[in-house]
Design an enzyme around this catalytic site. Structure first.
Site, PDB file in Angstrom:
ATOM      1  CE  LYS A 169     -20.649  33.786 -18.815  1.00 34.58           C
ATOM      2  NZ  LYS A 169     -19.644  33.008 -19.573  1.00 34.58           N
TER       3      LYS A 169
ATOM      4  NE  ARG B 190     -25.141  29.287 -19.886  1.00 37.09           N
ATOM      5  CZ  ARG B 190     -24.266  29.675 -18.971  1.00 37.09           C
ATOM      6  NH1 ARG B 190     -24.548  30.616 -18.124  1.00 37.09           N
ATOM      7  NH2 ARG B 190     -23.085  29.123 -18.919  1.00 37.09           N
TER       8      ARG B 190
ATOM      9  NE  ARG C 212     -13.225  28.621 -14.607  1.00 34.15           N
ATOM     10  CZ  ARG C 212     -14.336  28.865 -15.271  1.00 34.15           C
ATOM     11  NH1 ARG C 212     -14.828  30.089 -15.314  1.00 34.15           N
ATOM     12  NH2 ARG C 212     -14.947  27.898 -15.888  1.00 34.15           N
TER      13      ARG C 212
ATOM     14  NE  ARG D 295      -6.397  23.373 -10.968  1.00 35.05           N
ATOM     15  CZ  ARG D 295      -5.721  24.230 -11.747  1.00 35.05           C
ATOM     16  NH1 ARG D 295      -6.196  24.589 -12.920  1.00 35.05           N
ATOM     17  NH2 ARG D 295      -4.554  24.706 -11.359  1.00 35.05           N
TER      18      ARG D 295
ATOM     19  NE  ARG E 170     -18.603  25.165 -19.325  1.00 38.50           N
ATOM     20  CZ  ARG E 170     -17.501  25.371 -18.612  1.00 38.50           C
ATOM     21  NH1 ARG E 170     -16.673  24.373 -18.353  1.00 38.50           N
ATOM     22  NH2 ARG E 170     -17.237  26.570 -18.159  1.00 38.50           N
TER      23      ARG E 170
END
Ligand code: AP5
Ligand code: ZN
Length: 217
Positions: A13, A88, A127, A160, A172
């Protein structure tokens, strides 16, 4: 135009929203980024949000809605927005409908980024982002052209996220399936849903999304 990006953690996203921002002149509104900024600034909302974020659960609807409402009211959103990580929950989706109706705006497209859960853990765990400009990178899938130097701004500082660890990613993903995935049907019924296979290369996903954004703007 109002574009919504739906998808689990790691679906891309944020990566795609930043690319759409550049190509279509839209403004990315990430409730995750807004909440992390509130936590870093130590505001009341940030203090209230921190525990839920650290555990991988959702922050309460009233906090998220207050933050989003303030941000969407700023003048730079007039050209159009990409909602990244919002709504959400069904409560948030209905509140968004009301908010947009008040401003004579409507949702142009809601895109579900479709991925396998198993691949998402690897995406999130690898990531990192540029500490200066926020450009996103990945240990395997998106390295800077010159090792250790941001492509966009030349900075050599990266960071991070605290919630990007294997345990929290599981929570999550669970929160996504329980509370957010039902919005796919919600937007399908509203006639604005598109589905994009987000397991492909970043550039392939961007091409698919670009077609949808083109039609919507
Ligand atoms: P948030 O910041 O929204 O996190 P998230 O939904 O978990 O999403 P991510 O940022 O992890 O993933 P992404 O889809 O943006 O993936 P990315 O592009 O970085 O939310 C964090 C927390 O805040 C929540 O847990 C919650 O507590 C709270 N929160 C936020 N909004 C809320 C709301 N509305 N209501 C309640 N609570 C809220 O990509 C991931 C990695 O993969 C990157 O390294 C990237 O380079 C790489 N990558 C991307 N695409 C590809 C591809 N196609 N192939 C290979 N690698 C790829
Ligand atoms: Zn940078």
């Amino acid at each position: 135009a109002v574009l919504i990006l739906l998808g689990p953690p790691g679906a891309g996203k944020g990566t795609q929203a930043r690319m759409l921002e550049e190509s279509f002149g839209l403004v990315q509104l990430s409730t995750g980024d807004l909440l992390r900024a509130a936590v870093a600034a130590g505001t009341d909302a940030g203090r209230a949000a921190k525990a839920a974020m650290d555990s991988g659960g959702l922050v309460s609807d009233d906090i998220v809605l207050a933050i989003l409402r303030d941000r969407i009211a700023e003048p730079d959103t007039a050209k159009g927005v990409i909602l990244d990580g919002f709504p959400r929950t069904e409560v948030q989706a209905k509140a968004l409908d009301g908010l947009l109706a008040e401003q004579g705006m409507a949702i142009s497209a809601a895109v579900s980024l479709e991925v396998d859960d198993a691949a998402m853990v690897a995406r999130v765990a690898g990531r990192y982002t540029c500490a200066k400009c926020g450009e996103g990178y990945h240990d395997t899938f998106k390295k800077p052209t010159v090792a250790g130097v941001c492509d966009k701004c030349g900075s050599t500082q990266f960071k991070r996220r605290a919630d990007d660890n294997a345990e929290t990613v599981g929570a999550r993903l669970q929160a996504y399936h329980a509370q957010t995935a039902p919005l796919i049907a919600y937007y399908d019924q509203a006639g604005v849903l598109s589905r994009v296979n987000a397991m492909g290369e970043i550039s392939q996903v961007a091409a698919e999304l670009g077609k949808i954004a083109q039609a919507a703007t």
